[in-house]
Design a protein around this motif. Structure first.
Motif, PDB file in Angstrom:
ATOM      1  N   ILE A 178       0.857  -1.193   0.000  1.00  0.00           N
ATOM      2  CA  ILE A 178       0.000   0.000   0.000  1.00  0.00           C
ATOM      3  C   ILE A 178       0.890   1.239   0.000  1.00  0.00           C
ATOM      4  N   THR A 179       0.617   2.162  -0.901  1.00  0.00           N
ATOM      5  CA  THR A 179       1.356   3.424  -0.950  1.00  0.00           C
ATOM      6  C   THR A 179       0.365   4.580  -0.888  1.00  0.00           C
ATOM      7  N   THR A 180       0.900   5.788  -0.833  1.00  0.00           N
ATOM      8  CA  THR A 180       0.019   6.954  -0.775  1.00  0.00           C
ATOM      9  C   THR A 180      -0.723   7.197  -2.077  1.00  0.00           C
ATOM     10  N   THR A 181      -0.369   6.480  -3.136  1.00  0.00           N
ATOM     11  CA  THR A 181      -1.090   6.617  -4.413  1.00  0.00           C
ATOM     12  C   THR A 181      -2.046   5.454  -4.651  1.00  0.00           C
ATOM     13  N   THR A 182      -2.164   4.534  -3.689  1.00  0.00           N
ATOM     14  CA  THR A 182      -3.130   3.438  -3.804  1.00  0.00           C
ATOM     15  C   THR A 182      -4.512   3.989  -3.499  1.00  0.00           C
ATOM     16  N   PRO A 183      -5.433   3.960  -4.448  1.00  0.00           N
ATOM     17  CA  PRO A 183      -6.740   4.583  -4.212  1.00  0.00           C
ATOM     18  C   PRO A 183      -7.497   3.908  -3.064  1.00  0.00           C
ATOM     19  N   ILE A 184      -8.184   4.693  -2.260  1.00  0.00           N
ATOM     20  CA  ILE A 184      -9.093   4.148  -1.268  1.00  0.00           C
ATOM     21  C   ILE A 184     -10.293   3.565  -2.015  1.00  0.00           C
ATOM     22  N   PHE A 185     -10.984   2.630  -1.408  1.00  0.00           N
ATOM     23  CA  PHE A 185     -11.966   1.814  -2.139  1.00  0.00           C
ATOM     24  C   PHE A 185     -13.097   2.621  -2.765  1.00  0.00           C
TER      25      PHE A 185
END
Length: 564
Positions: free
Chosen positions: A552-559
């Motif tokens: 998980i990174t800061t560019t992984t979209p929230i659901f």
């Protein structure tokens, strides 16, 4: 009210009685600690509610930085990831840990009471509050520990449940809790005393109605937020039939925790005041001095985007008046309040002000400061005094949720979107116009303020929703007004809704202060340079390594994020 704090202290001592196990309790969050001494859930419930309220500051802080509500003031350094959005597992960790501190206490109440026993109302209230916290938690992280939480030393590494499973389980808990509150008290039922419920005031009929409104509002929020999530579409379509249709069944007043905050003891200050305003000695606090509002958020008040001088005056010190900062020996005058675009650090950068720019001092003729401000009873706005309550959900948010849910293209609940939209704006003025005791003290009635606001923004659909031609334009108006209403109160909701809907609109890739609220020092790969999420805290990678989600990174979209 002071009695509630005495109860909290007793509960805190007993719940900490397993301190000898502290070396095993490195990860307090997903593990409800066992106790060596049994303590009544009636004593733990008020502490759990107050702990839940304290956790809200962590959420607001995330939203305030990421959604354009505040920026760095001049004279301070070390901003790091606040500017770049390159969040680490150490950034905003208190969102996770603080929430689970409260969940642990609520689990104690739930585990030591039953749905049909003498403490059934305590049980239902604890489940509703825990559901509120899980909804907040899932909306920031997605997958979180749920089904194996609260087993103490029997499971120090609980699994992470899918966001979709937690959402559905929490919704079911809310539904069953409402059913419990709908059952009459029996001879053996122990009522929830006023002092045991610093949120709605116990188990009297009017209080139980508010608890049910609170639960329904959380349920509605979950369905609205999940409505375009493919993994939850079928569940949303099935579950919406269980929602009440009357607006009166949702929050019509602000959900505020008030355990009896004191202006004379810093340990009993409202926690938000203790971050931004003054301490017990009347010394201004660093967070208030080092943060200032952005030109972006001010544009929703000063005519840059919308004209709303009244809420500007309610919220901000020196709003619309001439201010002078002494910066590096030079006096610089400007129209207040001080503002800065996030990431800008080339002098002259405007300074903060004692007590922060979010303490307006209005409607007083002269702005109180220090210990006088701590105890003021005649101040409205965002920061009212050290004795103000802590907001969990604004009634404005409740009305805006209903307004969106009633749009024909959404069709989750019945209702008139336009009327609900106007009620949301009214509720925003109403909250900001109140003092710390909850009394409306602004000289002009709310209905007049709303009428004037609409007249000052003729033709702008984001204020006058009939000017919107399509449901999408109406949605933009609803979310924009929600964004304004939660400013420095529950700012995370502004960030959540931006991620979900893309409103309020920004110009992707722009750097202008009125075009975007993204940091000018961000180098994110996303089109608007904003982060998509915060990260799981480092403690989880230390003690729950096998279960915490990887990659998980800061560019992984929230659901629930809208694709860019």
């Amino acid at each position: 009210m002071r009695k509630i704090f005495n109860i909290l202290i007793v509960g805190a001592v007993i719940l900490s009685s397993s301190a000898c196990k502290k070396f095993l309790d490195v990860n307090e969050n997903p593990n409800n600690p066992t106790t060596d001494n049994q303590v009544s859930p009636t004593l733990v419930l008020p502490q759990a509610i107050v702990t839940s309220a304290a956790a809200m500051n962590n959420y607001d802080n995330v939203g305030a930085w990421t959604a354009g509500y505040k920026a760095n003031a001049g004279g301070y350094g070390g901003w790091g990831t606040v500017w770049t959005y390159d969040f680490t597992t150490g950034d905003y960790a208190s969102v996770f840990t603080g929430t689970f501190d409260a969940i642990n206490q609520l689990n104690y109440v739930i585990d030591n009471s039953t749905a049909n026993g003498p403490l059934k109302y305590h049980y239902a209230m604890a489940k509703i509050m825990r559901s509120f916290l899980y909804q907040k938690l899932v909306d920031q992280y997605g997958d979180v520990p749920y089904s194996e939480v609260g087993k103490g030393l029997n499971n120090l590494a609980p699994k992470y449940d899918k966001f979709s499973d937690v959402y559905q389980a929490v919704f079911a808990d809310l539904t069953s809790s409402i059913a419990i509150l709908n059952t009459a008290a029996e001879t053996s039922t122990i009522p929830v005393a006023v002092g045991q419920d610093p949120l709605f005031g116990g188990s009297a009929a009017t209080s139980l109605t508010k608890w049910k409104q609170f639960a329904n509002t959380i349920r509605l929020k979950m369905l609205v937020r999940a409505r375009n999530v493919s993994a939850l579409t079928a569940w949303v379509n099935t579950s919406k039939a269980s929602l009440p249709t009357a607006s009166a069944d949702y929050l019509t007043d602000d959900a505020i925790v008030q355990p009896g905050y004191s202006s004379s003891n810093a340990n009993q200050f409202n926690p938000r005041w203790s971050v931004y305003a003054w301490n017990n000695a009347g010394t201004s606090l660093t967070s208030g001095l080092s943060n200032v509002p952005t030109p972006w958020i001010l544009s929703f008040y000063n005519g840059g985007k919308l004209a709303d001088d009244v809420r500007g005056q309610m919220i901000y010190a020196s709003y619309g008046t001439t201010v002078t900062n002494n910066i590096s020996g030079n006096n610089i005058s400007f129209v207040g309040p001080s503002t800065n675009q996030l990431g800008y650090d080339t002098e002259p950068v405007k300074r903060g002000v004692a007590g922060s720019y979010w303490y307006s001092g209005k409607p007083r003729a002269a702005r109180a400061t220090g210990t006088t401000a701590n105890a003021a009873t005649d101040v409205a706005g965002v920061l009212k005094s050290a004795t103000m309550g802590t907001v969990l959900i604004l009634s404005a948010e409740s009305y805006f949720l209903q307004a969106e849910a009633a749009l024909p293209s959404v069709n989750i609940v019945a209702g008139n979107s336009g009327t609900l939209f106007d009620s949301g704006i009214s509720a925003s003025y109403n909250y900001l116009g109140k003092n710390s005791a909850g009394t409306y003290i602004w000289a002009t009635p709310v209905n007049t303020l709303v009428t004037n606001y609409k007249a000052a923004n003729v033709g702008k659909a984001t204020v006058n929703i009939p000017a919107a031609a399509t449901d999408e334009q109406k949605l933009e108006a609803i979310i924009t007004q929600k964004y304004i209403a939660v400013n420095m109160i529950t700012s995370e909701e502004g960030w959540n809704e931006y991620r979900r809907t893309g409103y309020p609109r920004i110009l992707n890739g722009a750097t202008g202060a009125l075009e975007t609220f993204a940091s000018i020092k961000s180098a994110k790969g996303t089109a608007d340079k904003l982060p998509s999420r915060i990260l799981y805290p480092a403690i989880e990678f230390q003690v729950n390594t096998e279960n915490v989600p990887k990659g998980i990174t800061t560019t992984t979209p929230i659901f629930y994020a809208k694709p860019l």
